[in-house]
Write a protein that holds these residues in place. Structure first.
Motif, PDB file in Angstrom:
ATOM      1  N   THR A  95      21.503  16.612   5.305  1.00 46.16           N
ATOM      2  CA  THR A  95      20.813  17.633   4.508  1.00 46.16           C
ATOM      3  C   THR A  95      19.409  17.878   5.057  1.00 46.16           C
ATOM      4  OG1 THR A  95      22.055  17.065   2.505  1.00 46.16           O
ATOM      5  CG2 THR A  95      19.956  18.196   2.199  1.00 46.16           C
ATOM      6  N   ILE A  96      18.708  16.829   5.404  1.00 45.01           N
ATOM      7  CA  ILE A  96      17.370  16.953   5.993  1.00 45.01           C
ATOM      8  C   ILE A  96      17.453  17.700   7.315  1.00 45.01           C
ATOM      9  CG2 ILE A  96      15.445  15.667   7.020  1.00 45.01           C
ATOM     10  CD1 ILE A  96      16.219  13.381   5.011  1.00 45.01           C
ATOM     11  N   GLN A  97      18.372  17.277   8.166  1.00 45.85           N
ATOM     12  CA  GLN A  97      18.496  17.899   9.480  1.00 45.85           C
ATOM     13  C   GLN A  97      18.782  19.393   9.364  1.00 45.85           C
ATOM     14  OE1 GLN A  97      20.693  15.995  12.869  1.00 45.85           O
ATOM     15  NE2 GLN A  97      22.133  17.692  12.566  1.00 45.85           N
ATOM     16  N   GLN A  98      19.729  19.763   8.516  1.00 51.77           N
ATOM     17  CA  GLN A  98      20.101  21.176   8.408  1.00 51.77           C
ATOM     18  C   GLN A  98      18.965  22.007   7.816  1.00 51.77           C
ATOM     19  OE1 GLN A  98      23.026  22.272   9.794  1.00 51.77           O
ATOM     20  NE2 GLN A  98      21.924  24.224   9.583  1.00 51.77           N
ATOM     21  N   ALA A  99      18.250  21.450   6.832  1.00 52.90           N
ATOM     22  CA  ALA A  99      17.119  22.186   6.237  1.00 52.90           C
ATOM     23  C   ALA A  99      16.058  22.480   7.282  1.00 52.90           C
ATOM     24  CB  ALA A  99      16.526  21.380   5.077  1.00 52.90           C
ATOM     25  N   CYS A 100      15.800  21.512   8.153  1.00 48.72           N
ATOM     26  CA  CYS A 100      14.802  21.717   9.205  1.00 48.72           C
ATOM     27  C   CYS A 100      15.280  22.738  10.236  1.00 48.72           C
ATOM     28  CB  CYS A 100      14.486  20.392   9.892  1.00 48.72           C
ATOM     29  SG  CYS A 100      13.593  19.208   8.866  1.00 48.72           S
ATOM     30  N   ILE A 101      16.532  22.628  10.644  1.00 47.18           N
ATOM     31  CA  ILE A 101      17.074  23.578  11.619  1.00 47.18           C
ATOM     32  C   ILE A 101      17.051  24.993  11.057  1.00 47.18           C
ATOM     33  CG2 ILE A 101      19.190  24.285  12.808  1.00 47.18           C
ATOM     34  CD1 ILE A 101      19.815  21.285  13.182  1.00 47.18           C
ATOM     35  N   ASP A 102      17.445  25.156   9.785  1.00 42.41           N
ATOM     36  CA  ASP A 102      17.453  26.473   9.159  1.00 42.41           C
ATOM     37  C   ASP A 102      16.057  27.092   9.115  1.00 42.41           C
ATOM     38  OD1 ASP A 102      20.152  26.221   8.750  1.00 42.41           O
ATOM     39  OD2 ASP A 102      19.995  25.736   6.613  1.00 42.41           O
ATOM     40  N   ARG A 103      15.028  26.252   8.976  1.00 46.75           N
ATOM     41  CA  ARG A 103      13.640  26.745   8.862  1.00 46.75           C
ATOM     42  C   ARG A 103      12.896  26.678  10.189  1.00 46.75           C
ATOM     43  NH1 ARG A 103      15.819  24.733   4.737  1.00 46.75           N
ATOM     44  NH2 ARG A 103      15.393  25.343   2.590  1.00 46.75           N
ATOM     45  N   MET A 104      13.622  26.327  11.257  1.00 47.52           N
ATOM     46  CA  MET A 104      13.060  26.215  12.604  1.00 47.52           C
ATOM     47  C   MET A 104      11.860  25.257  12.635  1.00 47.52           C
ATOM     48  SD  MET A 104      13.512  30.053  14.210  1.00 47.52           S
ATOM     49  CE  MET A 104      12.694  30.897  12.848  1.00 47.52           C
ATOM     50  N   ILE A 105      12.026  24.135  11.937  1.00 48.42           N
ATOM     51  CA  ILE A 105      11.041  23.051  11.939  1.00 48.42           C
ATOM     52  C   ILE A 105      11.606  21.917  12.784  1.00 48.42           C
ATOM     53  CG2 ILE A 105       9.884  21.302  10.528  1.00 48.42           C
ATOM     54  CD1 ILE A 105       9.881  23.310   8.222  1.00 48.42           C
ATOM     55  N   HIS A 106      10.792  21.376  13.655  1.00 49.97           N
ATOM     56  CA  HIS A 106      11.226  20.271  14.505  1.00 49.97           C
ATOM     57  C   HIS A 106      11.663  19.084  13.646  1.00 49.97           C
ATOM     58  CE1 HIS A 106      11.120  17.439  17.944  1.00 49.97           C
ATOM     59  NE2 HIS A 106      10.741  16.580  17.008  1.00 49.97           N
ATOM     60  N   VAL A 107      12.821  18.505  13.972  1.00 48.15           N
ATOM     61  CA  VAL A 107      13.308  17.318  13.276  1.00 48.15           C
ATOM     62  C   VAL A 107      13.846  16.342  14.311  1.00 48.15           C
ATOM     63  CG1 VAL A 107      15.632  18.282  12.913  1.00 48.15           C
ATOM     64  CG2 VAL A 107      14.757  16.471  11.382  1.00 48.15           C
ATOM     65  N   GLN A 108      13.663  15.030  14.044  1.00 50.11           N
ATOM     66  CA  GLN A 108      14.164  14.027  14.976  1.00 50.11           C
ATOM     67  C   GLN A 108      14.571  12.761  14.219  1.00 50.11           C
ATOM     68  OE1 GLN A 108      10.402  13.974  17.163  1.00 50.11           O
ATOM     69  NE2 GLN A 108      10.136  11.810  16.623  1.00 50.11           N
ATOM     70  N   THR A 109      15.448  12.000  14.856  1.00 53.50           N
ATOM     71  CA  THR A 109      15.823  10.700  14.337  1.00 53.50           C
ATOM     72  C   THR A 109      15.900   9.729  15.498  1.00 53.50           C
ATOM     73  OG1 THR A 109      17.314   9.522  12.849  1.00 53.50           O
ATOM     74  CG2 THR A 109      18.323  11.061  14.404  1.00 53.50           C
ATOM     75  N   TYR A 110      16.343   8.482  15.240  1.00 59.09           N
ATOM     76  CA  TYR A 110      16.170   7.419  16.221  1.00 59.09           C
ATOM     77  C   TYR A 110      17.324   6.426  16.180  1.00 59.09           C
ATOM     78  CZ  TYR A 110      11.327   8.778  15.070  1.00 59.09           C
ATOM     79  OH  TYR A 110      10.184   9.476  14.812  1.00 59.09           O
ATOM     80  N   ASN A 111      17.536   5.747  17.312  1.00 62.08           N
ATOM     81  CA  ASN A 111      17.960   4.366  17.260  1.00 62.08           C
ATOM     82  C   ASN A 111      16.752   3.573  17.775  1.00 62.08           C
ATOM     83  OD1 ASN A 111      17.965   4.267  20.091  1.00 62.08           O
ATOM     84  ND2 ASN A 111      20.161   4.590  20.248  1.00 62.08           N
ATOM     85  N   HIS A 112      16.876   2.290  18.031  1.00 58.34           N
ATOM     86  CA  HIS A 112      15.688   1.520  18.371  1.00 58.34           C
ATOM     87  C   HIS A 112      15.105   1.883  19.740  1.00 58.34           C
ATOM     88  CE1 HIS A 112      16.141  -0.661  14.778  1.00 58.34           C
ATOM     89  NE2 HIS A 112      17.103  -1.478  15.170  1.00 58.34           N
ATOM     90  N   GLU A 113      15.892   2.546  20.583  1.00 56.83           N
ATOM     91  CA  GLU A 113      15.429   2.788  21.946  1.00 56.83           C
ATOM     92  C   GLU A 113      15.360   4.256  22.322  1.00 56.83           C
ATOM     93  OE1 GLU A 113      18.052   0.571  24.420  1.00 56.83           O
ATOM     94  OE2 GLU A 113      17.265  -1.377  23.807  1.00 56.83           O
ATOM     95  N   THR A 114      15.798   5.156  21.452  1.00 55.11           N
ATOM     96  CA  THR A 114      15.903   6.574  21.818  1.00 55.11           C
ATOM     97  C   THR A 114      15.530   7.465  20.646  1.00 55.11           C
ATOM     98  OG1 THR A 114      17.770   5.990  23.258  1.00 55.11           O
ATOM     99  CG2 THR A 114      17.450   8.330  22.789  1.00 55.11           C
ATOM    100  N   VAL A 115      14.891   8.595  20.970  1.00 53.30           N
ATOM    101  CA  VAL A 115      14.634   9.651  19.990  1.00 53.30           C
ATOM    102  C   VAL A 115      15.683  10.739  20.194  1.00 53.30           C
ATOM    103  CG1 VAL A 115      12.984  11.373  19.162  1.00 53.30           C
ATOM    104  CG2 VAL A 115      12.154   9.175  20.049  1.00 53.30           C
ATOM    105  N   TYR A 116      16.281  11.213  19.118  1.00 52.83           N
ATOM    106  CA  TYR A 116      17.235  12.313  19.179  1.00 52.83           C
ATOM    107  C   TYR A 116      16.639  13.525  18.482  1.00 52.83           C
ATOM    108  CZ  TYR A 116      20.575   8.579  20.211  1.00 52.83           C
ATOM    109  OH  TYR A 116      21.218   7.495  20.766  1.00 52.83           O
TER     110      TYR A 116
END
Length: 269
Positions: A95-116
């Motif tokens: 839900t967070i990811q889609q809300a950001c994409i819809d509003r063209m706001i940068h969004v990212q998440t992680y594992n311990h070694e990588t940013v997605y």
């Protein structure tokens, strides 16, 4: 003498503007730990970023536990394993990811070694200046996660109000499951509502059998407020935002560029 636990934010609190630690601060921290106390860095940074920063600032040997991802993870550095963690449910994360994409706001998440994140943009280039982690670009960052995320981050470098509106719109959808706080005016942080730096203070004190009254917490931004109010003594930096100062028991006379935290602790411990 009772053991004290010092929970301290890094950027804007323990570190100066160059993300370094002064000789005076390092000398105090070495004595603090040698006296049987615990130093626990607590940051919104991902785990790998924190461990690399501790190595570069020569703090690694002084730290047994650290708090990463805004309190979603307590990491046991000696055993190299989680001592405690809590994650964002997949449904809420999407839900967070889609809300950001819809509003063209940068969004990212992680594992311990990588940013997605979705695409290379001004926001991720700004973020990479201090968080030295590899980045993977993908149309669906959540699809890259084989575990529920510890944290997500929305970035808007130009319009703070857009992030405020995003939080307001998400609140009725995920507000019971996910906390949303600013770590600076550009960064809106998302983490499980059972996480947060304040809950990490309580969980680590419980784990170690240390009374919360023997804990100290210091910070400068909104994401530090829960930690400052949870600890036995909450310290706001002179350079802290207004709400942080209002929440604290004390405010340092000097800012992070002038060893404000250590100067205060020297007078009181």
């Amino acid at each position: 003498m009772k053991m004290k636990i010092l929970f301290t934010d890094l950027d804007g609190t323990l570190l100066n503007a160059e993300s370094l630690i002064s000789g005076e601060t390092m000398e105090f921290l070495r004595e603090f730990v040698a006296d049987g106390n615990l130093l626990v860095p607590a940051s919104g940074r991902p785990l790998l970023s924190m461990t690399r920063l501790l190595e570069s600032t020569c703090l690694k040997d002084l730290v047994h536990y650290l708090v990463a991802y805004n309190g979603a993870l307590i990491w046991d550095c000696a055993d190299e394993r989680p001592a405690w963690n809590v994650r964002i449910p997949f449904d809420a994360a999407r839900t967070i990811q889609q809300a950001c994409i819809d509003r063209m706001i940068h969004v990212q998440t992680y594992n311990h070694e990588t940013v997605y994140t979705v695409t290379e943009d001004m926001a991720i280039n700004y973020y990479k200046k201090r968080i030295f982690l590899p980045v993977v670009y993908t149309g669906d960052p959540m699809a890259m996660c084989d575990e529920e995320p510890l944290k997500m981050l929305a970035i808007d470098l130009e319009d703070h109000d857009r992030l405020l509106r995003l939080a307001e719109e998400l609140m009725p959808l995920i507000g019971r499951e996910v906390s949303m706080v600013f770590s600076n005016p550009y960064y809106l942080e998302f983490f499980n509502s059972k996480a947060g730096k304040g809950n990490a203070v309580l969980e680590l004190c419980k784990l170690l059998g240390v009374p919360v009254s023997d804990s100290i917490a210091a910070g400068d931004e909104e994401n530090d407020i829960s930690m400052i109010t949870a600890a036995g003594c909450g310290i706001a930096m002179q350079n802290a935002t207004g709400p942080v100062k209002e929440a604290a028991d004390v405010v340092t006379e000097l800012d992070n560029a002038h060893d404000g935290l250590i100067r205060y602790l020297k007078m009181t411990l």
